[in-house]
Design a protein around this motif. Structure first.
Motif, mmCIF file in Angstrom:
data_model
loop_
_atom_site.group_PDB
_atom_site.id
_atom_site.type_symbol
_atom_site.label_atom_id
_atom_site.label_comp_id
_atom_site.label_asym_id
_atom_site.label_seq_id
_atom_site.Cartn_x
_atom_site.Cartn_y
_atom_site.Cartn_z
ATOM 1 N N PRO A 168 3.941 25.786 -9.812
ATOM 2 C CA PRO A 168 4.933 24.830 -10.102
ATOM 3 C C PRO A 168 6.282 25.532 -11.024
ATOM 4 C CG PRO A 168 2.857 23.994 -10.536
ATOM 5 C CD PRO A 168 2.509 25.444 -10.212
ATOM 6 N N HIS A 181 7.792 12.513 -10.031
ATOM 7 C CA HIS A 181 7.368 11.632 -8.708
ATOM 8 C C HIS A 181 7.732 12.301 -7.256
ATOM 9 C CE1 HIS A 181 5.951 8.709 -5.784
ATOM 10 N NE2 HIS A 181 5.057 8.445 -6.496
ATOM 11 N N TYR A 183 9.225 15.233 -7.061
ATOM 12 C CA TYR A 183 8.746 16.740 -7.127
ATOM 13 C C TYR A 183 7.428 16.865 -6.671
ATOM 14 C CZ TYR A 183 7.830 21.562 -8.942
ATOM 15 O OH TYR A 183 7.610 22.931 -9.005
ATOM 16 N N ASN A 184 6.639 15.974 -7.142
ATOM 17 C CA ASN A 184 5.024 16.253 -6.939
ATOM 18 C C ASN A 184 4.866 16.036 -5.273
ATOM 19 O OD1 ASN A 184 4.374 16.957 -9.511
ATOM 20 N ND2 ASN A 184 3.868 14.653 -10.127
ATOM 21 N N TRP A 187 6.131 18.970 -3.631
ATOM 22 C CA TRP A 187 5.327 20.316 -3.979
ATOM 23 C C TRP A 187 3.878 20.037 -3.007
ATOM 24 C CZ3 TRP A 187 0.760 20.437 -7.853
ATOM 25 C CH2 TRP A 187 0.390 21.973 -8.263
ATOM 26 N N ALA A 215 -2.403 16.514 -6.876
ATOM 27 C CA ALA A 215 -1.510 15.749 -6.584
ATOM 28 C C ALA A 215 -1.603 15.110 -5.381
ATOM 29 C CB ALA A 215 -0.152 16.719 -6.418
ATOM 30 N N SER A 296 7.903 18.542 -18.781
ATOM 31 C CA SER A 296 7.541 17.400 -17.911
ATOM 32 C C SER A 296 7.724 16.214 -18.485
ATOM 33 C CB SER A 296 6.275 17.601 -17.361
ATOM 34 O OG SER A 296 5.974 16.698 -16.414
ATOM 35 N N GLY A 299 3.556 13.640 -17.362
ATOM 36 C CA GLY A 299 2.506 14.625 -16.657
ATOM 37 C C GLY A 299 1.092 14.245 -17.135
#
Length: 409
Positions: A168, A181, A183-184, A187, A215, A296, A299
């Motif tokens: 990350p 949200h 980004y996750n 990822w 995630a 973050s 998180g």
């Protein structure tokens, strides 16, 4: 970030460090913060409370000594059968506003928040809304084909998915829940399969792949429930367990709420800086070098020490999960003396003192050191939450906790 997954090897290492440390003969005036009074209950029919767990006992004195030297800031709590035996608080939750740590202050748990996610999944399992054998592709789109077809929910929860993912971006500062949200989601879709799921080479709990697996599990909860993972957890896990001081807090709440501890990261000059007020500063500790947990926007779980005891009791009493699923979560059908450790949904379980099963989970980042142990057979819970990142002192405290509860460090 680093995880303190409690195991026998690590605790043996703590013993040596703890044995060299001195203890104070008195608690009066010890520490840089307030000291919470705590009852020392006698529980008839279950023997005496071990002397070292009581107020004024060896464990209490040891932590007070470290706090007096400014080597510990935070909360320690020992509870037996859901009742507090020892509760102490030291240092500052927010030095700038002169707010002291106390029992009802919430701390960033980092990886120590891992045991909550499986509860949400098992709740959906008992409702018949998913199965542990469901593949990732059953619920999520856009995942790599081999992951979607071969990795199932069981693999995601047990750290055996065999996936890897890019590290990350720990330097990025997020500004909204929506940004985090998105980004996750992106990822998780960058993950690749590097080992056969469920095989001996598939363990990825300490890698970026382990984080990506989590995630994916969070996103499966969202796909099944139609709500955000954070909102689901607040209502159905923390709410049902009575964890009134715990949540996935945002950075705005972190800055404004007097009941959330600020993390203080050690810097090259020896001083500590408030991570959440200094987003340009990095952690230099072994716990997530280069990280800053304040970057973050939302998180990790934040929890108070009493809330972690409430959660352990809610699992034991089948409040957050019905009995068969609560037993599944804690590994109630755990093996005998061999093997001496195994991975349950609640975390890594291991045998100590030749007879005691303990489930432990810890974590750390810049200005964050956390651990909570559930001594399943003895019905003790030990919690250590700190907003310092002094790893050596923190691990020594954990060894002293075990020694106080079961007589072996």
């Amino acid at each position: 970030m680093i995880e303190f997954n409690v195991n026998r090897r690590r605790l043996m290492g703590y013993t040596g460090a703890a044995a060299l440390a001195g203890v104070m003969g008195s608690l009066l005036g010890a520490g840089t913060g307030n000291v919470d009074a705590a009852p020392a209950p006698e529980l008839s029919g279950h023997g005496q409370i071990p002397p070292d767990t009581r107020p004024g006992g060896a464990y209490d004195r040891y932590v007070a000594d470290l706090a007096a030297q400014d080597k510990f800031s935070g909360v320690v709590l020992l509870a037996h059968r859901g009742r507090t035996v020892l509760s102490r608080s030291y240092g500052w939750a927010d030095k700038e506003r002169r707010i002291r740590n106390h029992e009802d202050v919430a701390f960033n748990l980092s990886s120590a928040g891992g045991p909550f996610l499986p509860v949400a999944v098992l709740q959906l399992l008992q409702q018949g809304r998913l199965t542990l054998s469901d593949t990732v592709g059953t619920h999520l789109d856009g995942i790599a084909d081999d992951i979607a077809e071969q990795v199932n929910i069981f693999h995601l929860l047990t750290g055996t998915s065999g996936i890897d993912a890019p590290r990350p971006d720990v330097q990025r500062v997020f500004h909204s829940r929506e940004e985090v949200h998105e980004y996750n989601q992106q990822w998780a879709r960058q993950a690749t399969l590097v080992a056969v799921p469920g095989s001996s080479g598939a363990a990825n709990g300490h890698t970026a792949g382990g984080g990506a697996a989590g995630a994916m599990a969070e996103q499966i909860i969202e796909a099944v429930t139609g709500t955000t993972f954070w909102d689901y957890m607040h209502e159905h896990v923390f709410g049902r367990a009575g964890m009134t001081g715990s949540a996935y807090y945002t950075r705005d709440q972190w800055l404004a709420d007097e009941h959330i501890a600020h993390p203080y990261m050690r810097q090259p000059d020896g001083n500590r800086v408030d991570a959440v007020r200094n987003l340009d500063r990095d952690s230099l500790s072994q716990q997530g070098p280069g990280e800053n947990p304040g970057r973050s926007f939302i998180g990790d779980v934040f929890a108070t020490a009493p809330d972690l005891v409430r959660f352990a009791k809610a699992v034991r009493d089948a409040t957050v999960l019905d009995r068969p699923y609560a037993d599944l979560y804690t590994g109630a059908n755990r093996p005998g003396r061999k093997p001496t450790s195994f991975h349950a949904y609640s975390g890594v379980l291991h045998i100590i003192n030749g007879s005691q099963w303990v489930s432990g989970r810890g974590g750390g980042s810049g200005g964050v050191s956390t651990n909570w142990n559930v001594y399943l057979d003895a019905d003790w819970v030990g919690v250590v939450l700190s907003n310092y990142d002094d790893l050596q002192e923190f691990t020594a405290i954990l060894g002293r906790e075990q020694q106080a509860i079961i007589g072996q460090g």
